[in-house]
Enzyme design. Structure first.
Site, mmCIF file in Angstrom:
data_model
loop_
_atom_site.group_PDB
_atom_site.id
_atom_site.type_symbol
_atom_site.label_atom_id
_atom_site.label_comp_id
_atom_site.label_asym_id
_atom_site.label_seq_id
_atom_site.Cartn_x
_atom_site.Cartn_y
_atom_site.Cartn_z
ATOM 1 C CG HIS A 13 -0.166 0.034 2.524
ATOM 2 N ND1 HIS A 13 0.384 1.180 3.051
ATOM 3 C CD2 HIS A 13 0.146 -0.964 3.381
ATOM 4 C CE1 HIS A 13 0.992 0.897 4.180
ATOM 5 N NE2 HIS A 13 0.872 -0.408 4.410
ATOM 6 C CD GLU A 89 2.142 -5.609 7.917
ATOM 7 O OE1 GLU A 89 2.375 -6.792 7.632
ATOM 8 O OE2 GLU A 89 2.847 -4.653 7.531
#
Length: 199
Positions: A13, A89
């Site tokens: 990202h 994550e």
């Protein structure tokens, strides 16, 4: 190393407010910055340049990855887009939201011999490398596509490296995780493509 023939394009990202402020995010979230939005769009253009378009796209369900995927989609045609919790994550437990300075203040002695880039894997109540690797390994084992795009995160990107290349977990933990690159994994080989040179 997992024996896979699929080609996997992996991107991180774009920069977030917590990245900018040196805060550990883990499975908490913060918004993309203007720089992060620009990085995402640039990544989309670069994916188009290398022919990585119309691919089945697997996205971490965390907001920063979803926002990045939407911006990428403005620049390159994506195949079906699917949210996948197993590529989110690495969880950092009580360290989520802490700055690097705060971690050093409270845990610096315990982390003295560990490179800063690997700190997150040593959060005392965090997920760690092996638990994160087990969920990614499970997901990879289900893949039947010839090529896919994954939009995820920095630390989980290190886990991908450890599973898909000859890197040891220790090497993967300290590998580079820029937000302006595309990684291509194919048959045990890793190629890093700098987005800036492709768009």
């Amino acid at each position: 190393m997992i024996d896979m023939t699929a080609k996997i394009y992996l991107v991180r990202h774009g920069e977030t407010e917590w990245n900018r402020d040196d805060r550990m995010q883990g499975q908490q979230d913060s918004l993309l910055t203007a720089k992060g939005r620009a990085q995402a769009k640039q990544t989309g253009r670069a994916l188009a340049r290398v022919g990585a378009d119309n691919l089945p796209t697997w996205v971490s369900p965390l907001g920063r990855a979803v926002a990045t995927s939407a911006l990428i989609a403005e620049e390159v045609a994506l195949g079906p887009v699917m949210l996948e919790p197993r590529v989110k994550e690495v969880g950092l437990g009580s360290w989520e939201g802490w700055t690097g300075e705060e971690i050093a203040r409270f845990h610096g002695e315990a982390l003295a011999d560990i490179p800063r880039s690997a700190w997150g894997f040593y959060s005392p109540d965090g997920e760690g490398f092996e638990l994160a690797a087990s969920r990614v390994r499970e997901w990879l084992g289900e893949r039947t596509e010839s090529a896919i795009l994954v939009i995820a995160h920095g630390m989980i990107g290190r886990v991908f490296r450890g599973l898909l290349t000859s890197m040891t977990p220790e090497e993967a933990m300290i590998s580079n995780v820029p937000q302006d690159a595309i990684w291509c994994f194919h048959e045990g080989h890793l190629t890093e493509l700098a987005v800036e040179g492709l768009s």
